[in-house]
Scaffold this motif. Structure first.
Motif: not given
Lengths: 501, 507
Positions: B236-238, B318-323
């Protein structure tokens, strides 16, 4: 009586033909004074082809015991064909080995065929003595082959180590066999397991309850002998050195043909003694405990093999440790102690055939180009020899156990049979091991493709390259169409049904 | 519609790979044309499938089911519903954009495009598989092309990033494989749909396995749930499984980052919806709140770390992790709104993050670095680029009227509505993430485009036509789906309702 004798000879026709060609190879080489070793190679290929034809003709025949000690069945047939097929590839390797031209190599083929005769007998007998004889014949031929480069230190050292270790473990195994004979009064596995027939007092069934410890000692000692042959930890110490020192085609034979033969004999030993459907209940229950021991060996073997492979700089040594790890995977199927588990183990061996022959063939090819077996020296060669290198990526993907390759499907079957046999802990360990193995297998991929293209030119060996490409295609093909190999393994399970013995 | 349609969408790129391998090494022009064609046809076919989709049913459509490995009961079973079809379409779109976006790549072009097309086979395959074995095979097939695409054409630390990506994902897939074997032995089938039915009937408990449904004091379903969840959470990554992502994203070449962020991350979320939660619904309900917490940690943590980055691409990564944290929060809430929002968020993140990576790629191609503090005033030499970037940024920070706003709002409202009141706290906390996200995007905007012009870059050429054409469809979707979200929601609705029902959530 004479008729039975003739029928018996007919049944071992493949063995006879193979022996005949072994002698013919030797005589031909002597007659030509070693000047025409290529032709000896072709002669060997013809012999292997003829033997395979005879084996295929025996396809589907019911299992029977001839001459009092040779069991001709589909199970043995599987391993005999396997041996012929792997030897044929090894012979092609020898013919394409660029370093081999310096040596007079007529005897090479004689020894290879002699080893094959040993394999044939050791995988097709319930008689422990004949098994021992076959195993020793294989070992003797292998010792000489490992030391074939007489002038090279490493090769001589390899042969020496191999002899010392081999002699020791053969002694241990014989001791186990003699204990078992003393306990049960027979050297025939089937009689031992079913007990009572043919004037034999009780077979194993009484002994497992009355003398559990001597039986355990005997079984452990015999397993140690097999463990040496298929290089299970802690009987693996010879493997990396011998594999490294021996000429690469011989290493290939040791890693594929000899190892599969060891598994053939081991499966027969364990299968007939503990898993066969006629086996008495007490013996079967005993066998389940043996299975647990085997599971433990499997776990240790794959973990030690993979962790040791991580540090290797030489591709040859890395493949040696990887072959130890793979023996550990196959042992999952043995430890399951079920027909399904055995089938999975045999499918995995068939998978192992393609991917490991391929990997060793690649090694041989690049030894010819770079004169070295260091992984570093492969840098950038992927761009120069794309066909061989892409095939190598396929083999490595398969060795890691990723789809769509035979290695994945084999691993899937092993995992399934392992969980069905309540060995989920072992399956989890095996899974983690595949992750570890990815790391070192892909160091080779990284060297091949992730570096700048090398300056060096690739070797022009179209036949050899074609063989490697074919092995690569087969590695994928038999994963998409698994039926032939799976059916073959299933058919070989007459080992465990009532008809045999 | 024809039941072979999905098979064509999956395998036309493979034909493209085969054709490319037959072309001579020097014919790079021909290779590009073949790649364009081999990605355009699937896009057209996927559009046909999308238009012809029956929006009234949650049943699988375009189903094909033929035996593959009969000895093991494996079938080639494919089909799509409202959850998978939008993602299939997104995949074909992003791969089609990925080809012209790669035109700048000179090194070993033939191998590059062959691998790119192979990658599409794996991704589309995962989205359409309804047989767990097939699903797994595609899942792994994807890894190898990705490894090479990062490892050969990536940045300076490409070798490290490539093997890290591979190892992380493989560790997850091994867990998946063990769970898959156990599920097969327990259910006697590989069909995901049949497993779901059995789970509904309470028959998938592992009681028929040798260990009788309980292992080391934990229920079989709980084990399966965590094994599968971790496998998908890595993708995902979570948080805390995300550490491969910044390396892989930053080192990968621009088009590969686009595909990585745009689609590969969605595979994790999709996998949970298709092949984890509905198979072990009880375990999912038990741990739903824990998943929600993980989602919120990802939202806040990803945003804060993005705020601290000076590398443009790392910030976007990192914005992807957040979204993607919103996606997990929406799943865990177990409401129809939350689930719709999460499914929509997956699609919208696919377009907005892809657009952001293209934005980064444009500036990197010109300035050859990505240091946020090394630019300044770029709005003067590159006004068109600035305009497009603004749209992409606003889409990513969820400005009302943009697609991201709809999905995030739906997710948060859905989570607030959850039957579990503790989710309200999570919603309140995740608002922090929204604020920080706006903060780091606007701050980046200010540093790169506003302020005094950095003299070094006063002659930078503006974004060219090829780059605009790559961006245009993505930005169009970001805007259009903000105004007309029902073009996706209507497609998803029956499937989402059905899924929430399966999981036993509130309507």
């Amino acid at each position: 009586m004479a008729n039975a004798y003739l029928n018996g000879l007919a049944a071992i026709a493949p063995e006879l033909v193979l022996t005949g060609f072994a002698l013919a190879a030797l005589v031909f080489d002597l007659a030509t004074k070693g000047r025409d070793s290529r032709r000896v190679g072709y002669l060997t290929l013809v012999g292997l082809a003829l033997t395979s034809l005879l084996l295929v003709a025996q396809w589907g025949e019911p299992s029977r015991t001839v001459l009092g000690m040779v069991t001709v069945d589909q199970f043995g047939n599987f391993f005999k064909l396997f041996t012929c097929a792997s030897l044929a590839v090894v012979v092609v390797f020898v013919l394409n080995d660029r370093r081999e031209r310096r040596h007079g190599i007529g005897e090479y083929y004689f020894l290879l065929l002699g080893a094959a005769v040993g394999v044939f007998f050791m995988v097709s007998t319930n008689n422990l003595l004949l098994l021992m004889l076959g195993l020793e014949l294989l070992s003797l031929a292998s010792y000489s082959l490992a030391g074939f480069h007489k002038g090279e230190r490493k090769s001589a050292e390899a042969a020496m180590k191999y002899v010392v270790f081999g002699g020791l473990s053969a002694g241990i195994m014989l001791y186990g066999i003699s204990l078992l004979y003393g306990l049960t009064g027979t050297i025939d596995l089937a009689v031992m397991a079913t007990g009572g027939t043919g004037g034999v007092p009780a077979g194993l069934v009484g002994q497992v309850s009355e003398n559990p410890i001597p039986v355990a000692v005997a079984v452990v000692l015999i397993l140690a002998g097999f463990a040496y042959k298929v290089s299970l930890v802690p009987f693996h110490f010879w493997t990396p050195d011998v594999y490294e020192g021996a000429p690469t085609p011989v290493t290939t034979f040791l890693a594929v043909g000899s190892k599969a033969a060891g598994f053939g004999a081991l499966l027969r030993f364990v299968g007939v003694l503990f898993v066969h459907e006629d086996v008495q209940e007490a013996v079967r229950a005993y066998g389940e405990r043996v299975g647990l021991l085997i599971a433990l060996l499997a776990a240790v073997t794959m973990t030690v093999g993979n962790l040791s492979a991580l540090r290797q700089k030489s591709l040859k040594r890395m493949l040696a440790y990887s072959s130890i790890a793979h023996a550990g995977y196959v042992m999952i199927g043995v430890a399951a102690m079920t027909a399904g588990g055995f089938e999975a183990a045999m499918y995995y061996l068939a998978a192992y055939y393609f991917m490991n022959l391929g990997a060793f063939g690649f090694l041989l090819y690049f030894e010819g180009v770079t004169g070295s077996d260091a992984i570093e020296s492969l840098e950038g060669l992927g761009w120069r020899a794309p066909v061989v290198s892409i095939a190598m990526v396929v083999f490595l993907v398969s060795l890691t156990g990723l789809p769509p390759t035979v290695g994945f499907y084999g691993k899937y079957l092993l995992f399934q049979e392992g969980i069905a046999a309540d060995l989920i802990w072992l399956v989890v360990i095996a899974g983690l091991n595949s992750v570890i193995s990815l790391f070192y297998y892909f160091r080779v991929v990284r060297a091949l493709f992730l570096s700048k293209p090398a300056e060096r030119e690739a070797a022009q060996q179209p036949a050899f390259v074609g063989l490697l490409a074919a092995l690569g295609v087969a590695t994928v093909f038999f994963a998409l169409f698994t039926a032939p190999l799976v059916d073959w393994a299933r058919r070989s399970m007459d080992l465990l049904s009532a008809a045999s013995g | 519609m024809d039941s072979t349609l999905l098979t064509w969408i999956t395998f036309i790129p493979l034909i493209g790979t085969a054709v490319i391998m037959c072309l001579p090494q020097r014919a790079l022009g021909a290779v590009k044309v073949v790649s364009l064609v081999a990605t355009f046809i699937p896009l057209v076919l996927a559009t046909v499938a999308y238009v012809g989709f029956d929006k009234t049913t949650e049943q699988m459509q375009l189903v094909a089911n033929v035996p593959w490995i009969s000895g093991l009961g494996v079938n080639y079973h494919v089909g799509v519903d409202g959850l998978s079809l939008p993602l299939v379409w997104l995949t074909t779109l992003l791969l089609f954009i990925g080809v012209p976006a790669s035109f700048g790549i000179e090194k070993a072009g033939r191998a590059y495009y062959a691998l790119l097309l192979l990658l599409e086979v794996g991704i589309v395959g995962v989205f359409v598989s309804l047989d767990y074995f097939l699903f797994y095979v595609y899942w792994e097939i994807m890894l190898l092309p990705m490894y090479f695409l990062i490892g050969i054409w990536g940045g300076p630390r490409r070798e490290y990033a490539a093997i890290k990506f591979f190892l992380y994902t493989l560790a997850g897939s091994v867990l998946m494989l063990v769970a898959l074997v156990a599920l097969r032995l327990s259910s006697g089938t590989f069909s995901i749909l049949e497993m779901v039915d059995m789970a509904q009937a309470g028959a998938l408990t592992g009681a028929n396995l040798p260990f009788g449904g309980v292992l080391l004091g934990m229920k079989f379903t709980t084990w399966v749930f965590w094994f599968l969840f971790v496998a998908f959470a890595i993708k995902v990554p979570v948080f805390p499984f995300h550490t491969w992502l910044p390396d892989a994203h930053v080192q990968a070449p621009t088009p590969i980052s686009v595909i990585l962020a745009g689609i590969l991350l969605k595979l994790g979320g999709y996998g949970m919806l298709r092949a984890c939660f509905p198979i072990v619904p009880d375990a999912f309900r038990t741990f739903a709140y824990a998943l929600g917490v993980l989602g919120v940690i990802s939202i806040i943590y990803g945003a804060f770390v993005a705020l601290g980055q000076t590398d443009f691409k790392r910030m976007v990564a990192y914005s992807s992790v957040s979204h993607m944290g919103y996606v997990l929060l929406g799943f865990a809430a177990l409401t129809e709104w939350g689930m719709s929002g999460a499914a929509l968020q997956m699609f919208n993140h696919g377009t907005s993050s892809a657009a952001l990576f293209l934005v980064v790629g444009v500036i990197y191609d010109r300035a050859h670095h990505r240091d946020l503090n090394g630019f300044g005033g770029l709005s003067q030499p590159m006004p068109v680029y600035w305009g497009l970037t603004t749209v992409a940024f606003f889409a990513a920070l969820g400005l009302p009227g943009m697609a991201g706003f709809v999905s995030e709002a739906l997710t948060l409202v859905g989570a607030y509505d959850s039957a579990d009141p503790r989710f309200r706290i999570l919603v309140l906390l995740s608002v922090i993430g929204i604020v920080i996200t706006a903060g780091f995007l606007l701050w980046a905007m200010q540093r790169v485009f506003l302020g005094s012009l950095n003299e070094k870059y006063k002659d930078l050429p503006d974004i060219n036509l090829r780059e605009i054409l790559c961006q245009a469809p993505l930005l169009f979707l970001c805007v259009a789906l903000g105004i007309f979200p029902h073009f996706l929601l209507d497609w998803m609705e029956p499937s989402v309702r059905h899924l929430v029902g399966l999981l036993g959530g509130a309507g």
